[in-house]
Design an enzyme around this catalytic site. Structure first.
Site, PDB file in Angstrom:
ATOM      1  N   GLU A  54     113.220  99.337  45.676  1.00  0.00           N
ATOM      2  CA  GLU A  54     112.228  98.863  44.697  1.00  0.00           C
ATOM      3  C   GLU A  54     111.942  99.893  43.612  1.00  0.00           C
ATOM      4  O   GLU A  54     110.785 100.182  43.307  1.00  0.00           O
ATOM      5  CB  GLU A  54     110.949  98.433  45.438  1.00  0.00           C
ATOM      6  N   GLU A  91     116.572  90.524  52.610  1.00  0.00           N
ATOM      7  CA  GLU A  91     115.261  90.186  53.193  1.00  0.00           C
ATOM      8  C   GLU A  91     114.928  88.709  52.994  1.00  0.00           C
ATOM      9  O   GLU A  91     113.781  88.349  52.699  1.00  0.00           O
ATOM     10  CB  GLU A  91     114.170  91.073  52.554  1.00  0.00           C
ATOM     11  N   ASP A 132     116.306  95.787  45.893  1.00  0.00           N
ATOM     12  CA  ASP A 132     115.122  95.405  45.109  1.00  0.00           C
ATOM     13  C   ASP A 132     114.822  93.917  45.264  1.00  0.00           C
ATOM     14  O   ASP A 132     115.643  93.157  45.772  1.00  0.00           O
ATOM     15  CB  ASP A 132     115.298  95.759  43.625  1.00  0.00           C
TER      16      ASP A 132
HETATM   17  O1  G3I Z   1     100.958  99.023  62.570  1.00  0.00           O
HETATM   18  C1  G3I Z   1      99.664  98.750  62.002  1.00  0.00           C
HETATM   19  C2  G3I Z   1      98.674  98.394  63.080  1.00  0.00           C
HETATM   20  O2  G3I Z   1      98.508  99.504  63.912  1.00  0.00           O
HETATM   21  C3  G3I Z   1      97.375  97.960  62.437  1.00  0.00           C
HETATM   22  O3  G3I Z   1      96.514  97.506  63.412  1.00  0.00           O
HETATM   23  C4  G3I Z   1      97.610  96.846  61.438  1.00  0.00           C
HETATM   24  C5  G3I Z   1      96.355  96.433  60.701  1.00  0.00           C
HETATM   25  O4  G3I Z   1      96.640  95.814  59.490  1.00  0.00           O
HETATM   26  O5  G3I Z   1      98.536  97.276  60.474  1.00  0.00           O
HETATM   27  C6  G3I Z   1      99.802  97.608  61.026  1.00  0.00           C
HETATM   28  O6  G3I Z   1     100.660  98.014  60.027  1.00  0.00           O
HETATM   29  C7  G3I Z   1     101.117  96.996  59.156  1.00  0.00           C
HETATM   30  C8  G3I Z   1     102.636  96.949  59.257  1.00  0.00           C
HETATM   31  O7  G3I Z   1     103.139  96.050  58.312  1.00  0.00           O
HETATM   32  C9  G3I Z   1     103.127  96.503  60.639  1.00  0.00           C
HETATM   33  O8  G3I Z   1     102.705  95.199  60.891  1.00  0.00           O
HETATM   34  C10 G3I Z   1     100.702  97.366  57.753  1.00  0.00           C
HETATM   35  O9  G3I Z   1      99.285  97.270  57.639  1.00  0.00           O
HETATM   36  C11 G3I Z   1     101.358  96.443  56.769  1.00  0.00           C
HETATM   37  O10 G3I Z   1     101.107  96.925  55.452  1.00  0.00           O
HETATM   38  C12 G3I Z   1     102.847  96.443  56.985  1.00  0.00           C
HETATM   39  O11 G3I Z   1     103.414  95.522  56.096  1.00  0.00           O
HETATM   40  C13 G3I Z   1     104.795  95.656  55.924  1.00  0.00           C
HETATM   41  C14 G3I Z   1     105.091  95.870  54.452  1.00  0.00           C
HETATM   42  O12 G3I Z   1     106.491  95.901  54.244  1.00  0.00           O
HETATM   43  C15 G3I Z   1     104.493  97.163  53.949  1.00  0.00           C
HETATM   44  O13 G3I Z   1     104.832  97.375  52.648  1.00  0.00           O
HETATM   45  C16 G3I Z   1     105.468  94.382  56.424  1.00  0.00           C
HETATM   46  O14 G3I Z   1     105.328  94.292  57.837  1.00  0.00           O
HETATM   47  C17 G3I Z   1     106.948  94.399  56.062  1.00  0.00           C
HETATM   48  O15 G3I Z   1     107.504  93.141  56.332  1.00  0.00           O
HETATM   49  C18 G3I Z   1     107.103  94.678  54.572  1.00  0.00           C
HETATM   50  O16 G3I Z   1     108.454  94.750  54.276  1.00  0.00           O
HETATM   51  C19 G3I Z   1     108.773  94.870  52.882  1.00  0.00           C
HETATM   52  C20 G3I Z   1     110.062  95.642  52.787  1.00  0.00           C
HETATM   53  O17 G3I Z   1     109.939  96.875  53.440  1.00  0.00           O
HETATM   54  C21 G3I Z   1     110.471  95.862  51.344  1.00  0.00           C
HETATM   55  N1  G3I Z   1     110.523  94.607  50.641  1.00  0.00           N
HETATM   56  C22 G3I Z   1     109.320  93.786  50.711  1.00  0.00           C
HETATM   57  C23 G3I Z   1     108.974  93.532  52.185  1.00  0.00           C
HETATM   58  C24 G3I Z   1     107.800  92.596  52.294  1.00  0.00           C
HETATM   59  O18 G3I Z   1     106.633  93.152  51.756  1.00  0.00           O
END
Ligand code: G3I
Length: 470
Positions: A182, A299, A237
């Site tokens: 990205e 993705e 991206d």
């Molecule tokens: O692990 C913590 C947990 O301990 C806590 O209780 C909880 C509360 O919100 O959060 C958990 O972490 C979250 C994590 O996912 C695991 O579920 C984060 O808050 C959350 O921000 C995170 O989101 C991820 C996101 O990337 C972050 O940018 C998504 O799962 C993941 O699917 C997403 O993946 C991205 C790719 O890397 C890049 N492209 C876009 C894609 C979708 O956004």
């Protein structure tokens, strides 16, 4: 470009699994994957790796079984991102969830697609700070600090992964990595690059450095001797299906290639909506088709919208089919196609309505059926039967050229095979293979038609009695 040979374990065993059902019915079994067969595994219908983003929850039990059945590649959804590699003391170590994913892949013969080495998100804040917690400046000294942090991080990741599963290219399941993620801007900045902390301190150079460090670490220092760049290095991206963003992406990739930066692959995240015409997916892949890179759908997900109705799920099935038809038609350009999660409630887009291919009870949705149905009918068929001749088992293999033009057909099995050149369209050729054994276990025969189509057939176990017919 040459993409290193993948570890393709799993394909054959799956063909056998499909064939077992058929062989219960008859001695000969044609097992070309088809959408009509509920046992068909997605990975057996695809000429590219089929991947899925997972965490530790999908490495065991029923989710682990479904991942292994339908996919031949996994991506860590969150646990190989920059911040996942550090504990609270800033010490580099492999995250337990990443370790579980790598172990799972290694045991099941799946490839691992790494995600991601350099990103503006999910990166420790201290990467961009001085020892006293101040933001790094653009002074030469601070730029050197950030370059060194990037290098140390990338080399550390490569070292940890190679210590765990061996050097890359010699059995290590990791075969690809999103080196930068990205980096393209969503707005019309003149150079088309996102204004991240990486960019603020180092400018565009950070992208070149990331690829050069990754190439040195994964494809030299921690690569097995006599391997040719075993880890494919991707830029990745989102919104590449939109013309303006794609133009900025293409311009950057061209600049990187012109500077000799070792970028091997271009990733398209394809977090899309059903309102997007799949022609936009085709345009995104086609835009890079004449560049010396491979590509990946990294993705993929497509929400139904809410509420999630039966009609919406069916429409989603049609969308997955159309999208996978686009991917199949561009198979020569695609390293892999990955979906961003296994079952709906595990998706980051769950609130937008059921975006993935499996329901939460892990049964197949119309989306999976659609993806399966996108596979073109194989241009070759094979049937195998076993019989006893003089008390020894003989296999009879019949191959049929279903293509429009004459082809060379190549059969292979544990007992040998044969090449038939210039088999006319619609014609069958048969040959017998003497096993010289009185008894053989169930096994398989494959036939490959010139140009790539490969199908498999199972023959059952057979034991010849003394009174076996001659
Ligand atoms: O692990 C913590 C947990 O301990 C806590 O209780 C909880 C509360 O919100 O959060 C958990 O972490 C979250 C994590 O996912 C695991 O579920 C984060 O808050 C959350 O921000 C995170 O989101 C991820 C996101 O990337 C972050 O940018 C998504 O799962 C993941 O699917 C997403 O993946 C991205 C790719 O890397 C890049 N492209 C876009 C894609 C979708 O956004």
């Amino acid at each position: 470009m040459t993409v290193p040979a993948a570890r393709r374990a799993g394909r054959w065993t799956t063909s056998i699994a499909i064939g077992v059902l058929a062989s219960a019915l008859a001695l000969s079994a044609v097992t070309a994957a088809s959408a009509a067969d509920p046992e068909t595994r997605l990975k057996d219908t695809a000429p590219f790796r089929v991947g899925v983003a997972i965490d530790q929850r999908e490495t065991s039990g029923d989710p682990g079984r479904v991942v292994t059945e339908h996919f031949d590649q996994v991506t860590a959804e969150n646990h190989m991102k920059p911040d996942a590699w550090y504990d609270g003391q800033r010490t580099l170590r492999i995250h337990p969830q990443a370790a579980a994913i790598v172990d799972f892949a290694d045991e099941r013969g799946l490839d691992v697609y790494g995600h991601t080495l350099v990103w503006h998100n999910q990166t420790p804040a201290w990467f961009f700070q001085t020892a006293s917690g101040q933001p790094l400046s653009t002074s030469d000294a601070d730029r050197s600090i950030l370059r060194e942090r990037m290098r140390t991080h990338i080399f550390g990741v490569a070292r940890l992964l190679s210590e765990r599963d061996g050097l890359f290219g010699a059995g290590n399941p990791l075969t690809a990595f999103d080196v930068v993620n990205e980096v393209i801007s969503d707005g019309p900045e003149a150079d088309g690059l996102r204004r991240s902390e990486w960019y603020r301190v180092l400018g565009e150079e950070f992208i070149d450095l990331a690829f050069r460090y990754a190439d040195e670490a994964f494809n030299e220092t921690y690569a097995a001797p006599d391997t040719d760049r075993p880890v494919v290095l991707f830029i990745n991206d989102y919104s590449t299906e939109w013309d303006a963003k794609r133009a900025r992406y293409l311009a950057l990739v061209d600049r990187l290639l012109a500077r000799g930066v070792p970028v091997d692959g271009v990733g398209h995240q394809f977090h899309v909506s059903m309102s997007l015409n799949v022609a936009a997916l085709a345009r995104a892949i086609d835009a890079f088709a004449d560049r010396p890179v491979t590509q990946a759908v990294t993705e993929f997900d497509v929400p139904t919208g809410t509420p999630v109705t039966t009609a919406a799920l069916d429409a989603q099935g049609a969308y997955y089919r159309a999208a996978f038809e686009v991917f199949h038609a561009r198979k020569d350009h695609l390293y892999s196609v990955s979906v961003w999660g296994l079952n709906d409630s595990r998706s980051w887009r769950a609130a937008d309505g059921a975006p993935l291919m499996f329901f939460d009870d892990l049964t197949a949705k119309p989306a999976l059926v659609g993806a399966l149905a996108a596979a073109p009918a194989p241009a070759v068929a094979v049937a195998a039967s076993s019989r006893c001749v003089g008390g020894r088992v003989v296999l009879v293999v019949t191959s049929t050229n279903l293509a429009d033009a004459a082809k060379t057909l190549q059969t292979s099995s544990a007992f040998g095979g044969r090449d038939f050149s210039d088999v006319a369209s619609g014609r069958s050729v048969a040959h017998a293979l003497s096993t010289r054994a009185v008894s053989i276990p169930a096994g398989g025969v494959t036939v490959t038609a010139e140009g790539g189509a490969t199908v498999s057939a199972l023959y059952p176990a057979v034991t010849c009695s003394a009174a076996a017919p001659r």
